[in-house]
Design a protein around this motif. Structure first.
Motif, PDB file in Angstrom:
ATOM      1  N   PRO A   1       0.842  -1.205   0.000  1.00  0.00           N
ATOM      2  CA  PRO A   1       0.000   0.000   0.000  1.00  0.00           C
ATOM      3  C   PRO A   1       0.872   1.249   0.000  1.00  0.00           C
ATOM      4  CG  PRO A   1       0.057  -0.995   2.191  1.00  0.00           C
ATOM      5  CD  PRO A   1       0.771  -1.944   1.272  1.00  0.00           C
ATOM      6  N   TYR A   2       0.250   2.384  -0.285  1.00  0.00           N
ATOM      7  CA  TYR A   2       0.984   3.645  -0.389  1.00  0.00           C
ATOM      8  C   TYR A   2       1.770   3.939   0.883  1.00  0.00           C
ATOM      9  CZ  TYR A   2       1.801   8.686  -0.546  1.00  0.00           C
ATOM     10  OH  TYR A   2       2.378   9.919  -0.502  1.00  0.00           O
ATOM     11  N   GLU A   3       1.156   3.683   2.046  1.00  0.00           N
ATOM     12  CA  GLU A   3       1.814   3.995   3.314  1.00  0.00           C
ATOM     13  C   GLU A   3       3.111   3.219   3.476  1.00  0.00           C
ATOM     14  OE1 GLU A   3      -1.312   3.202   2.929  1.00  0.00           O
ATOM     15  OE2 GLU A   3      -2.267   5.157   3.293  1.00  0.00           O
TER      16      GLU A   3
ATOM     17  N   LEU B   1       9.876   2.865   2.228  1.00  0.00           N
ATOM     18  CA  LEU B   1      10.974   2.140   1.586  1.00  0.00           C
ATOM     19  C   LEU B   1      12.209   3.026   1.437  1.00  0.00           C
ATOM     20  CD1 LEU B   1       9.059   0.257  -1.270  1.00  0.00           C
ATOM     21  CD2 LEU B   1       9.912  -0.704   0.880  1.00  0.00           C
ATOM     22  N   ASN B   2      13.365   2.387   1.448  1.00  0.00           N
ATOM     23  CA  ASN B   2      14.628   3.098   1.251  1.00  0.00           C
ATOM     24  C   ASN B   2      14.921   3.164  -0.249  1.00  0.00           C
ATOM     25  OD1 ASN B   2      17.217   4.100   1.163  1.00  0.00           O
ATOM     26  ND2 ASN B   2      18.121   2.532   2.480  1.00  0.00           N
ATOM     27  N   TYR B   3      14.682   4.323  -0.839  1.00  0.00           N
ATOM     28  CA  TYR B   3      14.857   4.492  -2.279  1.00  0.00           C
ATOM     29  C   TYR B   3      16.282   4.925  -2.652  1.00  0.00           C
ATOM     30  CZ  TYR B   3       9.815   4.084  -2.691  1.00  0.00           C
ATOM     31  OH  TYR B   3       8.519   3.617  -2.647  1.00  0.00           O
ATOM     32  N   ASP B   4      17.152   4.973  -1.675  1.00  0.00           N
ATOM     33  CA  ASP B   4      18.528   5.382  -1.938  1.00  0.00           C
ATOM     34  C   ASP B   4      19.514   4.231  -1.772  1.00  0.00           C
ATOM     35  OD1 ASP B   4      18.512   8.544  -2.211  1.00  0.00           O
ATOM     36  OD2 ASP B   4      17.073   8.014  -0.652  1.00  0.00           O
TER      37      ASP B   4
ATOM     38  N   ASP C   1       6.413   7.312 -11.003  1.00  0.00           N
ATOM     39  CA  ASP C   1       5.536   8.368 -10.489  1.00  0.00           C
ATOM     40  C   ASP C   1       5.911   8.649  -9.037  1.00  0.00           C
ATOM     41  OD1 ASP C   1       3.519  10.029  -9.627  1.00  0.00           O
ATOM     42  OD2 ASP C   1       1.929   8.949 -10.679  1.00  0.00           O
ATOM     43  N   TYR C   2       6.566   9.790  -8.804  1.00  0.00           N
ATOM     44  CA  TYR C   2       7.042  10.123  -7.460  1.00  0.00           C
ATOM     45  C   TYR C   2       5.902  10.432  -6.497  1.00  0.00           C
ATOM     46  CZ  TYR C   2      11.648  10.484  -9.612  1.00  0.00           C
ATOM     47  OH  TYR C   2      12.814  10.202 -10.276  1.00  0.00           O
ATOM     48  N   THR C   3       4.751  10.828  -7.013  1.00  0.00           N
ATOM     49  CA  THR C   3       3.641  11.193  -6.129  1.00  0.00           C
ATOM     50  C   THR C   3       3.014   9.970  -5.465  1.00  0.00           C
ATOM     51  OG1 THR C   3       2.016  11.126  -7.939  1.00  0.00           O
ATOM     52  CG2 THR C   3       3.144  13.223  -7.524  1.00  0.00           C
ATOM     53  N   ILE C   4       3.160   8.796  -6.093  1.00  0.00           N
ATOM     54  CA  ILE C   4       2.587   7.571  -5.518  1.00  0.00           C
ATOM     55  C   ILE C   4       3.677   6.580  -5.105  1.00  0.00           C
ATOM     56  CG2 ILE C   4       0.448   7.808  -6.825  1.00  0.00           C
ATOM     57  CD1 ILE C   4       1.494   5.612  -8.714  1.00  0.00           C
TER      58      ILE C   4
END
Length: 371
Positions: free
Chosen positions: A212-214, A219-222, A251-254
């Motif tokens: 889910p979005y939350e 998550l660690n995106y780096d 899509d960075y917003t989601i």
């Protein structure tokens, strides 16, 4: 009346050399050679590969690392293979068609075998010591060297192949908001979109439809594991082979990959941009030039805040929290150490006009030699 649009002997034999190159297992450079008699009889063919008896799957194909773990200690070049593949032929007075100008070691073998003319397709390593030494020896021994020039009406495909043989991949890495995109855009603006294609590592964030979005927000995106780097590598190989690719859209917003893709066309220059692109040895293997953009951390965090809040719909609190919990620690663990792999370190990215001019000259020299 015979037709007039048939291909020339040069086009015929260079085409066979290109076809031979396609047998190479090398994932970075595929080179082919064709030796021809004065009577236009094919005497021998060759392509770059491991010696007979050495299992291709067990041998290293990497370009970087310990000497014994790179391909350079083992691979036999196409020119030498073509010469060795013709033990029953007298090669004196013959000519060789090769898809890449020979190194100094192959030049010695060409001279010793009695080959008197060399026709080459690509000369992308023109200024290296190996190629300079080759030209010196060819000149001293009377071996005629000339660049391949297509002439027939049906030779347009050869222009494409020549372009592919000269495709270079430039990696531009650096910390978050260090100025990578500015440098990339200035290069593309200078040379034009027909000469330069760009793919961004951020486009290859892994899809997480199962979360889910939350949970995706946490998550660690780096971290290197957050990217589908294997897909990016596959796409780069397709582009180098002359095939367009459908690059994912993130899509960075989601915090997830969208269902859209963007078509990226092959080009003489391909720029790969991303924070962690130097962390992958396999990705680095594909790069002809590795550039690291080095910018002060305080400047980078201010730029990131402006970008993420204005362009990506993020809140200020979320940007600062992410920077402190993942971006900064991951930069220190992965990004900063990867700087050691760079061929060129550029302070301030596209704002560094001296470094930009050096890069432009380097790329321009490549494009000039590709013509």
């Amino acid at each position: 009346m015979k037709r007039q649009d048939y291909i020339s002997w040069d086009e015929y034999f260079m085409g066979i050399a290109l076809l031979s190159a396609m047998r190479s297992k090398d994932n970075n450079s595929q080179v082919g050679a064709c030796i021809v008699s004065p009577e236009n009889k094919i005497l021998s063919l060759g392509y770059n590969g491991m010696p007979i008896g050495c299992n291709d799957d067990d041998m290293p194909w990497e370009r970087e690392g310990d000497d014994l773990e790179t391909k350079y200690m083992y691979v036999c070049h196409s020119e030498l293979n073509a010469i060795l593949n013709s033990p029953n032929h007298d090669l004196r007075g013959s000519r060789m068609y090769v898809t890449l100008f020979p190194c100094n070691e192959c030049a010695k073998a060409i001279i010793q075998s009695g080959i008197k003319e060399l026709i080459y397709l690509s000369d992308k390593y023109h200024d290296t010591h190996a190629c300079v030494a080759s030209r010196r020896m060819f000149k001293m021994t009377g071996v005629v060297c000339r660049a391949y020039q297509p002439t027939g009406a049906r030779s347009n495909w050869m222009y494409k192949e020549q372009q592919l043989m000269n495709t270079i991949i430039i990696g531009i890495a650096g910390g978050t908001d260090s100025g990578k995109t500015t440098l990339t855009e200035k290069l593309r603006e200078h040379f034009g979109s027909n000469e330069v294609s760009v793919i961004n590592h951020d486009s290859y964030y892994k899809r997480h439809d199962e979360l889910p979005y939350e949970e995706r927000c946490k998550l660690n995106y780096d971290h290197p594991d957050s990217f589908d780097t294997a897909l990016m590598i596959a796409h780069l190989r397709e582009l180098r082979a002359g095939h367009p690719v459908q690059v994912p859209v993130y899509d960075y917003t989601i915090h997830n990959r969208s269902n859209q893709t963007v078509l990226v066309q092959p080009a003489p220059v391909i720029i790969v941009e991303g924070i962690l692109i130097f962390d992958s040895p396999e990705l680095c293997e594909l790069m002809d030039m590795k550039v690291f953009v080095d910018t002060d951390a305080d400047v980078r965090i201010l730029r990131r805040i402006v970008r993420d809040v204005k362009e990506r719909g993020r809140t200020l609190d979320s940007v600062v929290s992410q920077y402190l919990t993942t971006v900064k620690p991951m930069h220190e663990q992965f990004v900063e150490p990867s700087k050691r792999k760079a061929d060129l370190i550029v302070p301030e990215g596209g704002r560094n006009l001296v470094a930009l001019e050096l890069l432009i000259k380097w790329v321009d020299n490549h494009l000039h030699n590709a013509e």
